[in-house]
Design an enzyme around this catalytic site. Structure first.
Site, PDB file in Angstrom:
ATOM      1  N   HIS A   1      -7.377  -5.899   0.831  1.00 31.43           N
ATOM      2  CA  HIS A   1      -6.184  -5.088   1.129  1.00 31.43           C
ATOM      3  C   HIS A   1      -5.450  -5.574   2.376  1.00 31.43           C
ATOM      4  O   HIS A   1      -4.461  -4.960   2.792  1.00 31.43           O
ATOM      5  CB  HIS A   1      -6.644  -3.630   1.330  1.00 31.43           C
TER       6      HIS A   1
ATOM      7  N   ASP B   1     -10.130  -5.418  -3.399  1.00 30.10           N
ATOM      8  CA  ASP B   1      -9.506  -4.385  -2.576  1.00 30.10           C
ATOM      9  C   ASP B   1     -10.358  -3.123  -2.655  1.00 30.10           C
ATOM     10  O   ASP B   1     -10.553  -2.571  -3.735  1.00 30.10           O
ATOM     11  CB  ASP B   1      -8.083  -4.128  -3.111  1.00 30.10           C
TER      12      ASP B   1
ATOM     13  N   SER C   1       0.839  -1.203   0.000  1.00 25.89           N
ATOM     14  CA  SER C   1       0.000   0.000   0.000  1.00 25.89           C
ATOM     15  C   SER C   1       0.877   1.257   0.000  1.00 25.89           C
ATOM     16  O   SER C   1       1.653   1.443  -0.942  1.00 25.89           O
ATOM     17  CB  SER C   1      -0.957  -0.054   1.200  1.00 25.89           C
TER      18      SER C   1
END
Lengths: 283, 283
Positions: free
Chosen positions: A261, A226, A149
């Protein structure tokens, strides 16, 4: 740069060790975790830096990714820094989860309010490697970089700006085009001011456009479920940029069906990523 | 026994699903996590119950043990309950980390103050299996039990009291003789009162003495650097009891050099434990 060991746990024949040190770049005390495989007792070993995402500390990756099993198998060290300066008490640094504390974005801030402490780019690329290479059985000539991320953004941009320092790069769910997403716009406008040319030096898509014929073999995984995929990560933009530059063969970009995620996603594919790094670290 | 799904994350081709339900045994709302491997989409699968230790919730094992990778490899489900009733507000239940909330000790309390809610033994052996077997693709005839520390105590005692219900058992760092250690004395005297004969029904060493010729193949791992080894876990007492009963061949008790009480230790040997269970779950 005085440092001390504050925790040590045996794991997979090696040790997870937590260190604390006074960071010159960040003007505060910082912690980081290192997994040292048993091979490090005999000599220096190769290492993968892992940069974590928003809200994380030095612990999330080490505790939740399942990476230690695969790193131990290959005799590779893992180095997990924190995600921002800590305890510096700048007004507003704790107001939101996606800016300030836990959200350093791996850049060197230029806005006067943040410039003294928010220097995670220099911390990760210079201060931490200098410390680690000097004090620990890490072979600084065989390191690579990985992240998730915000840390995926960090890993890719740091690699593109310092490709001779890292053997390879990979990322989970990276923020690939931060100059064009809400997380990036918020962070960059505060840390770097309004000049968007400054922002581009920390943007994977923009850096790629200037990378020329830099040889890359990057592995990127992102989950199709995600929640941040469209709005924040911009993996399609990365893929299109790579294709338009005629560099599709340099990038393995995988959309993993149904994954999100979380660290459950990371742990599902961490072995693939470590194997990707090992190919280059063992050379 | 109404229940609902409150979180779902894809992992290793299957899913980690968190459920919440109103527990009749505990008179409160409870959460638990299940890892359902992809094979569960085609039919019922075998499952391992994992009982966690003091202060843990349903999350620690699922997030930190690295068990999902090995469970997915064998198509085995994992079921991780919480460690005590939650939100029941009994005076004193939050005063210490080793008693009350997060410290149910897998028994049915008889002291009137605790007896209504602290019934983790019946919850884990009856209510939760009934719910899981009815609602989820779990083959209730192929389950086994494993645990850590207080949960190692839970797994071993529950197996010894219900050996026909579980295919096998294993434990990390179990509290093997709670009637003779501070954690156990504190918990048992409060939950069960002063009659130590009552305590013995929840004590692995005491249950073993009455187990007769019960066939067992138990795997126990403990770290030699575990801070609780001497004072709380009493693994030497377990080993001596097993030997004095002439049952040493039924118990694999391993002292792992340099490991401590943490999830770094569990994750280092979780694959061994799952393989031990798979031997019996696949029969």
């Amino acid at each position: 740069m005085a440092y001390k060991e504050i925790a040590r746990n045996k794991a997979f024949g090696g040790h997870v060790v937590k260190y604390e040190h006074d960071s010159t770049e960040l003007s505060c005390s910082m912690k980081f975790n290192v997994f040292l495989p048993k091979e490090s007792e005999q000599g220096s070993v190769a290492a993968i830096y892992f940069l974590s995402g928003l809200t994380c500390t030095e612990d999330n990756f080490i505790q939740k990714s399942g990476a230690l099993a695969e790193a131990a198998k290959h005799g590779i060290a893992l180095i997990a820094p924190d995600t921002s300066p800590r305890g510096v008490s700048i007004q507003g640094d704790d107001d939101s989860w996606d800016f300030g504390t836990g959200a350093g974005f791996y850049l060197d801030a230029t806005d006067p309010k943040w410039a003294k402490n928010y220097r995670m780019y220099s911390y990760v690329t210079k201060e931490l490697p200098a410390l680690v290479n000097k004090q620990l059985p890490i072979d600084g000539s065989r390191v690579s970089i990985m992240g998730h991320s915000m840390g995926g953004h960090g890993a890719l941009t740091i690699y593109l700006k310092n490709s001779s320092a890292y053997k390879t790069v990979s990322a989970f769910s990276p923020i690939a085009n931060p100059v064009n997403c809400p997380w990036g716009e918020k962070a960059f406008s505060n840390y770097l001011g309004s000049n968007q040319d400054e922002w581009k030096q920390y943007d994977t898509v923009e850096l790629l456009k200037k990378a020329g014929d830099l040889k890359i073999d990057a592995l990127v995984d992102v989950g199709t479920s995600d929640n941040f995929l469209e709005r924040e990560l911009k993996i399609d933009t990365l893929k299109e940029t790579v294709a338009s530059l005629g560099r599709a063969q340099d990038w393995t970009i995988r959309y993993q069906d149904g994954y999100d995620h979380s660290y459950f996603f990371i742990s599902s594919f961490i072995a693939d990523h470590i194997q990707h790094h090992v190919k280059y670290l063992k050379q």
